[in-house]
Design a protein around this motif. Sequence first.
Motif, PDB file in Angstrom:
ATOM      1  N   HIS B 204       4.137   1.557   4.649  1.00 48.67           N
ATOM      2  CA  HIS B 204       4.856   2.538   3.834  1.00 48.67           C
ATOM      3  C   HIS B 204       4.107   2.938   2.569  1.00 48.67           C
ATOM      4  O   HIS B 204       4.536   3.844   1.866  1.00 48.67           O
ATOM      5  CB  HIS B 204       6.244   2.016   3.488  1.00 48.67           C
ATOM      6  N   SER B 205       3.024   2.240   2.305  1.00 50.55           N
ATOM      7  CA  SER B 205       2.221   2.586   1.135  1.00 50.55           C
ATOM      8  C   SER B 205       1.022   3.432   1.598  1.00 50.55           C
ATOM      9  O   SER B 205       0.412   3.139   2.622  1.00 50.55           O
ATOM     10  CB  SER B 205       1.689   1.312   0.472  1.00 50.55           C
ATOM     11  N   THR B 206       0.720   4.446   0.832  1.00 47.65           N
ATOM     12  CA  THR B 206      -0.430   5.282   1.168  1.00 47.65           C
ATOM     13  C   THR B 206      -1.687   4.413   1.058  1.00 47.65           C
ATOM     14  O   THR B 206      -1.907   3.786   0.020  1.00 47.65           O
ATOM     15  CB  THR B 206      -0.526   6.471   0.200  1.00 47.65           C
ATOM     16  N   THR B 207      -2.474   4.383   2.151  1.00 46.94           N
ATOM     17  CA  THR B 207      -3.594   3.431   2.160  1.00 46.94           C
ATOM     18  C   THR B 207      -4.805   4.048   2.894  1.00 46.94           C
ATOM     19  O   THR B 207      -4.658   4.574   3.997  1.00 46.94           O
ATOM     20  CB  THR B 207      -3.200   2.126   2.889  1.00 46.94           C
ATOM     21  N   ARG B 208      -5.938   3.923   2.235  1.00 49.71           N
ATOM     22  CA  ARG B 208      -7.174   4.385   2.885  1.00 49.71           C
ATOM     23  C   ARG B 208      -7.848   3.161   3.482  1.00 49.71           C
ATOM     24  O   ARG B 208      -7.943   2.123   2.821  1.00 49.71           O
ATOM     25  CB  ARG B 208      -8.054   5.037   1.820  1.00 49.71           C
ATOM     26  N   LEU B 209      -8.352   3.308   4.732  1.00 46.94           N
ATOM     27  CA  LEU B 209      -8.843   2.114   5.428  1.00 46.94           C
ATOM     28  C   LEU B 209     -10.357   2.117   5.657  1.00 46.94           C
ATOM     29  O   LEU B 209     -10.893   1.131   6.158  1.00 46.94           O
ATOM     30  CB  LEU B 209      -8.140   1.974   6.796  1.00 46.94           C
ATOM     31  N   ASP B 210     -11.020   3.195   5.337  1.00 49.49           N
ATOM     32  CA  ASP B 210     -12.473   3.182   5.550  1.00 49.49           C
ATOM     33  C   ASP B 210     -13.163   3.899   4.395  1.00 49.49           C
ATOM     34  O   ASP B 210     -12.548   4.662   3.632  1.00 49.49           O
ATOM     35  CB  ASP B 210     -12.830   3.844   6.881  1.00 49.49           C
ATOM     36  N   GLY B 211     -14.436   3.640   4.283  1.00 50.09           N
ATOM     37  CA  GLY B 211     -15.194   4.194   3.171  1.00 50.09           C
ATOM     38  C   GLY B 211     -15.345   5.703   3.257  1.00 50.09           C
ATOM     39  O   GLY B 211     -15.306   6.412   2.244  1.00 50.09           O
ATOM     40  N   GLU B 212     -15.416   6.147   4.480  1.00 51.60           N
ATOM     41  CA  GLU B 212     -15.648   7.565   4.689  1.00 51.60           C
ATOM     42  C   GLU B 212     -14.398   8.392   4.407  1.00 51.60           C
ATOM     43  O   GLU B 212     -14.481   9.602   4.202  1.00 51.60           O
ATOM     44  CB  GLU B 212     -16.074   7.778   6.166  1.00 51.60           C
ATOM     45  N   GLY B 213     -13.258   7.727   4.455  1.00 51.26           N
ATOM     46  CA  GLY B 213     -12.006   8.441   4.217  1.00 51.26           C
ATOM     47  C   GLY B 213     -11.513   9.183   5.435  1.00 51.26           C
ATOM     48  O   GLY B 213     -11.003  10.298   5.333  1.00 51.26           O
ATOM     49  N   ARG B 214     -11.663   8.576   6.610  1.00 49.66           N
ATOM     50  CA  ARG B 214     -11.182   9.222   7.837  1.00 49.66           C
ATOM     51  C   ARG B 214     -10.049   8.436   8.511  1.00 49.66           C
ATOM     52  O   ARG B 214      -9.540   8.846   9.549  1.00 49.66           O
ATOM     53  CB  ARG B 214     -12.346   9.379   8.834  1.00 49.66           C
ATOM     54  N   ILE B 215      -9.747   7.300   7.935  1.00 52.74           N
ATOM     55  CA  ILE B 215      -8.656   6.508   8.520  1.00 52.74           C
ATOM     56  C   ILE B 215      -7.649   6.242   7.404  1.00 52.74           C
ATOM     57  O   ILE B 215      -7.976   5.614   6.393  1.00 52.74           O
ATOM     58  CB  ILE B 215      -9.169   5.165   9.073  1.00 52.74           C
ATOM     59  N   PHE B 216      -6.414   6.728   7.597  1.00 51.72           N
ATOM     60  CA  PHE B 216      -5.416   6.644   6.529  1.00 51.72           C
ATOM     61  C   PHE B 216      -4.036   6.258   7.063  1.00 51.72           C
ATOM     62  O   PHE B 216      -3.641   6.667   8.162  1.00 51.72           O
ATOM     63  CB  PHE B 216      -5.260   8.012   5.836  1.00 51.72           C
ATOM     64  N   TYR B 217      -3.357   5.494   6.213  1.00 49.34           N
ATOM     65  CA  TYR B 217      -1.904   5.396   6.339  1.00 49.34           C
ATOM     66  C   TYR B 217      -1.349   6.413   5.354  1.00 49.34           C
ATOM     67  O   TYR B 217      -1.724   6.386   4.169  1.00 49.34           O
ATOM     68  CB  TYR B 217      -1.406   4.006   5.921  1.00 49.34           C
ATOM     69  N   ALA B 218      -0.460   7.264   5.830  1.00 48.41           N
ATOM     70  CA  ALA B 218       0.094   8.268   4.922  1.00 48.41           C
ATOM     71  C   ALA B 218       1.139   7.646   3.998  1.00 48.41           C
ATOM     72  O   ALA B 218       1.309   8.082   2.866  1.00 48.41           O
ATOM     73  CB  ALA B 218       0.741   9.393   5.728  1.00 48.41           C
ATOM     74  N   GLY B 219       1.825   6.614   4.477  1.00 51.71           N
ATOM     75  CA  GLY B 219       2.920   6.034   3.687  1.00 51.71           C
ATOM     76  C   GLY B 219       4.187   6.840   3.906  1.00 51.71           C
ATOM     77  O   GLY B 219       4.168   7.935   4.459  1.00 51.71           O
ATOM     78  N   THR B 220       5.299   6.250   3.451  1.00 52.24           N
ATOM     79  CA  THR B 220       6.585   6.919   3.666  1.00 52.24           C
ATOM     80  C   THR B 220       6.811   7.958   2.572  1.00 52.24           C
ATOM     81  O   THR B 220       6.427   7.734   1.426  1.00 52.24           O
ATOM     82  CB  THR B 220       7.718   5.876   3.699  1.00 52.24           C
ATOM     83  N   PRO B 221       7.433   9.071   2.888  1.00 56.04           N
ATOM     84  CA  PRO B 221       7.621  10.101   1.860  1.00 56.04           C
ATOM     85  C   PRO B 221       8.696   9.750   0.836  1.00 56.04           C
ATOM     86  O   PRO B 221       8.649  10.234  -0.276  1.00 56.04           O
ATOM     87  CB  PRO B 221       8.024  11.336   2.670  1.00 56.04           C
ATOM     88  N   GLU B 222       9.674   8.933   1.234  1.00 58.26           N
ATOM     89  CA  GLU B 222      10.645   8.429   0.261  1.00 58.26           C
ATOM     90  C   GLU B 222      10.592   6.913   0.337  1.00 58.26           C
ATOM     91  O   GLU B 222      10.637   6.355   1.440  1.00 58.26           O
ATOM     92  CB  GLU B 222      12.066   8.910   0.617  1.00 58.26           C
ATOM     93  N   PRO B 223      10.475   6.252  -0.821  1.00 55.37           N
ATOM     94  CA  PRO B 223      10.343   4.790  -0.768  1.00 55.37           C
ATOM     95  C   PRO B 223      11.579   4.153  -0.134  1.00 55.37           C
ATOM     96  O   PRO B 223      12.671   4.725  -0.165  1.00 55.37           O
ATOM     97  CB  PRO B 223      10.206   4.384  -2.230  1.00 55.37           C
ATOM     98  N   THR B 224      11.383   2.964   0.425  1.00 62.12           N
ATOM     99  CA  THR B 224      12.482   2.278   1.112  1.00 62.12           C
ATOM    100  C   THR B 224      12.688   0.862   0.599  1.00 62.12           C
ATOM    101  O   THR B 224      13.688   0.232   0.939  1.00 62.12           O
ATOM    102  CB  THR B 224      12.210   2.189   2.614  1.00 62.12           C
ATOM    103  N   ALA B 225      11.720   0.338  -0.165  1.00 64.26           N
ATOM    104  CA  ALA B 225      11.862  -1.059  -0.579  1.00 64.26           C
ATOM    105  C   ALA B 225      11.105  -1.299  -1.866  1.00 64.26           C
ATOM    106  O   ALA B 225      10.268  -0.495  -2.282  1.00 64.26           O
ATOM    107  CB  ALA B 225      11.344  -1.979   0.517  1.00 64.26           C
TER     108      ALA B 225
END
Lengths: 988, 378
Positions: B204-225
């Motif tokens: 649920h948190s916006t997260t970048r997973l690689d150096g190049e910036g091609r793999i992402f978690y978008a995260g939830t648009p409204e927080p839940t916790a």
Amino acid sequence: MRIERLRLRHVAGVRAREVTFGPGVTIVEGPNESGKSTLLMALRHLLATQDGSQAKEIRALRSQRWPEHGPEVEAEILLGPVRAVYRKRWLVRPETSLLLEHDGGRTERLGAGEAHDRMRELFEAHVDPALWEALQVMQGEGWTPVKPGRLPGLMRLLEGAEGGADGDEGTTLLARARAEAAQYWTEREWRPRGPLRQAMDAHAQAQRTCRQLGDERRQVEEWADRLVRDEADLRRQQETLAKAVEGARRAEEQEGRVGEAQAALARAQEALARAEGDYRLAEAELMKRRALAKDAEDAAKRAEEADGEAQAAARAAEEAEASRAEAERAYEEARRKSARAREELRAAEDDLALVRARSEVEGWTRRLERVRTLGEALARAEGELGRLAAVPELLARAEEVQAELTRIDARLDAQAPRLELEAAAPLALEVEGEAIRLLPGQAWARRVVERLEVRHGDLRARLVPGVDAAQEGRERRRLTEELADLLRRAGADSVAALRALAERRSQAEADARRLRAERAEALEGVSAAELEARLAGARARAEALEAARPADRPPPHGLEAAEAARRTAAEAAETARQEEERRLEALRRQEAGVQEAAMARERASARRQEAEEHRSVLRARLEEERRRQEDADLERQAAAAADALAAAKGEERRAAAALEALDPESAAMRLRNARALVESARREGERLRADIERLRGALEARGGDGLDERLAEAEATLERAAAELRRTEVRAKAARRLVELLAQERAEALARYREPYRRALDRYARAVFGPDTRVELDDDMAVRELVEEGVAIPFERLSTGAQEQLAVLARAACARLAAADGEGVPLVLDDAFGYSDPDRLERLGSVLRDVADGGQVILLTCVPDRYRWVSGATFVRVERDRGGGDGEGEEEARALAAEPPVPLVSTPPPAPGTGEGTWRAAVLRCLKEAGRPLGKGEILERTGVPEGEWMRTIRALLEAQVVVQSGTRRGARYALPAWSARASSDAP
Amino acid sequence: MRFIHTADWQLGMPAHFLAQEAAVRFQQARLDALARIGDVAAREGAAFVVVAGDVFDTNLLSPQTVARAAAAMGRIPVPVLLLPGNHDPLDPTTIYRRPDFLSQLPPNVRVLSEPGVQADLADVLPPGVEVVAAPWTSRHPADNPLHAALRDLPPAVGAVRIAVGHGGVDAVGGRDELDILRLEALRQAVGERRVHYVALGDRHSTTRLDGEGRIFYAGTPEPTAFDEVDPGNVLVVDIDAAGVAVRPVRVATWRFVAERFDLARGEDVEALAEWLWRLADKERTAVRLEVTGAVTLEGRRRLDQALEDAGAGLASLDLRTSGLLVRPDEEDLTSLAPGSLARRVAERLRAEMAGEDREQASVAEAALALLLRLGAGA
């Protein structure tokens, strides 16, 4: 508090009474029904019940006899520094009035509700109402143990004594905490209730809902999983079905081939059966022909044999007849020999009998002779015996006498003088007449046993023995004579001869005995006559035999020869008889043989005839058959059928092998299996499809109804319920904890306060029950048990008397403790100690005395003697009120009843202008209202006419005849005359 | 080419921690977020919106919820691609095949229900864009479906290829689960240009997973916790053969705030009150407040008062006081006469409050408060 005076008017059975109480012990005595208890009741109501009350208890106070008067009670009471005169009247013209006299002389006068409230205020300020209640023990209320722990006033005192300060505050606080806790918990068992119960129920309900929805949720997941599984299963199952269908098709083809092979086999088997039939028919024909030929041959053979047998049988029959004739002859011969031998035997036996008869005659003759001889000798011997019969007896006596004589002689020799003469020359003399001649040298001597006269010549010499010798001599003479007599009677000349006679007699006796024995022996137990008869018989027999004897027969020789001859003849006869029998037997056999042979001959003849007939029949039949078909023809036919059969068998085997090769059983099994497989695969498919359909339907229904949302909502509800429960629980537990702690703290404090009370009670208990006594208290400080000399007795197990005493002591202790603090309350005992003995009563007296030192004690009793040991008591006697009587005290009561009440509250003075007329009018009004005669007291009471005005007023009314009087003096009653009742108001 | 990467809408998500009134608003806010995403798409000129899983919080939602969601999606002015995730997999209960969903499905919304390169999206995607989808078909698959979708994928030639996947990744708080994504596999696919961008959902948190910036978690648009690090964004992705640029844009209206106060001194109650007063948008703010330290009864009363006053209007206030000790002082007990029954009991309760047993202590605290209240009324 101290009660100084109590006045009752028209209360229950009491018309009027005033009692004054002392500061210490007051004993109110009076008989039953005299209204002692009424005093107490009245005091209670005065303090507790408002004048307007119509309560049952108040109505019970109304007098039956003076119902026109309301019950009235007045008391004078000291409350701390205040003296109160307090009066109440109920039911009729109710009234309350209070007069307070303060220490400094200040007074207060109050009436009606104000008075009641003020009095209550004062009372509660000075008196613990519970203690007041506890210390009044009314008759019949029972002696329950007082519970000081429940008396707040007393507790306050005790706490004060111990320096505690909880008191009312503690009670109030605990009550409030309890009220708070009671919102959440049941009173006794702390079970949740109210909001706590609701919170718990709501929580449980939420949990249930959550669980239920969770279960449904899991059910949905399970369905979903199962649906996925079912779908996969269905796919696999479809493949399985296809394979099964293919398998079934192949199995069915195989089954078709098997069917064909089975048909071929059936055909071959049919052909084989037919060939077998043909073969069996041909073979049978052939066999039959062979058998017939054989039978014909055998029959010919048997006919010949039968012929031979018949001839042999005929010969045998003839031989048998010959043998029989021979046997017959032999038998006849033997029969004759036997007859002869028997004849010879009879003759030999007759000879023997004759010889025996003769010998018998001889024998009997000899025996008779001997018997006779012996008889004669016996007769002789018996004669001798008879003659000598008396001898033994005589001998016996003679020997006795002789022996006595010998003894006498011996004595005489020894004792008697002896005359011895010796002749010097031939001498003849006579001694006792006996001439004696003596040659020279010859001597003579004689013993002198009796007078002995010796004569010799002229000489007569007398020799005289002594007395003894003479006596002996006389005896000797007597015995000598007896002996001579005996010998004479026996015929003997001397004893020796007598002995010889005795010897002879013995001999004769022995002879006779012997002869008798011999004779008996000779007779052999029979009489002589019998012997004679036998002899005659034997003789007759011998003669008869002799006569019957054939003349030519040589006489028999001796017995032995005769017997031997008879034995020989007997043996010969036996031998001849046996031979005869044997011959007869042989003859019989031969006769049977003859018969047998004849029958055999007949049978053989018959058989021969039969065999010959059979032979000719068979021969004819065979010839017939052969004419029909030749033997060789039949042989050929059979061989052909055998060949055909072998061929058919081969064919059948081949068809069977072909079928076997197809393995029909396995094929059938495979087919069944394949069909079952297809069937089960179809069913499984249907099941799966149905299940999938069902699950899809269920999921669709469930998925669409927002289960997760409902679950989430239920979870939220549960969470809220849990939070609410937590909050409520904390509040509930807090309230509970607070109650527990307060109660605990208070109990601990109470435990500390117990001590002073216990000391006081122990002191009294020791005074009454003895020095080694103490009491144990329960939580409320009521007496639980009495410990006497270390033995604890529970209160309920004590005697009624002891229970009552302890109950009083507990109250006494309370009263004493309260009094010590200046907050004393009177201890009132109505009719106590009915169960106490004099000793105890005396001890109780000292306790009551002790209580009275600090406060008031009021004792009501109908037995004043009980309290005679209470020193310094004030005695008050009350009497039963007798209506209309004139007894002692009656007067006084009436006066008291008539006396107008002391106006405690200043009544408004009569309005100006009022006077006699006003009083008269009041009296008339009063009488009109009453509608019956009234006494002076009643009239005064009802009208408020002053006593001083009475005489004038009533006299005026009587004179005016508007009022009539009945009775006199104190019995006087006044009423309106009948005629004036209506018009009384018009009176002047 | 520009598109919007979002995920974890969790539509229909309940909110235990909220009062009923706030829970309704919270749910509505999640739906309203879709409109804001639509606004962002329009404003940014995005070609489409891809939602990388957990569009719905669960498959078992009521038709009303589904209908409202469908309507909100319909209002997004660009195509919307929905990937079934672990919360809303394509299992037998799936919403995506439910008749009520299908009947209301707006034309701009497509469900990525087949794994692999999507063949039937030509009408909604700009030319030269391929989408590789890895939909979840059950809540607990034996492997993350993205692995299979990427494994035999030939390199993208002449097209921008976007992979859409869902699930936890081993590199971030790696859980030892069968469906965990292996970051290395993703990087490799990106490295070999079999895909150009991996749009992930689940975290649920916006997260970048690689150096190049091609793999992402978008995260939830409204927080839940409370434990989400950087929620409340959508990613605006610019991608072409030249490269990729990812930019988060905030869309959230709600906040989850966790705070801790140590009430060592009396003044801290005031600081706490001040902090609470200053919180903005209280009606859309959930607060978790952990209070520690020790206070007197009076201090506790003031704390409660402060929470009541300053906390009024918060969507939720989760107060945690297990670390807060209440220590009554002499002043607290002045109303109780020394040596009185109430005072003696109060002392005992005080001792219980100081004990180890927290349950007992809290009961004792309440009991003491009750005692003071009852005593005051005396």
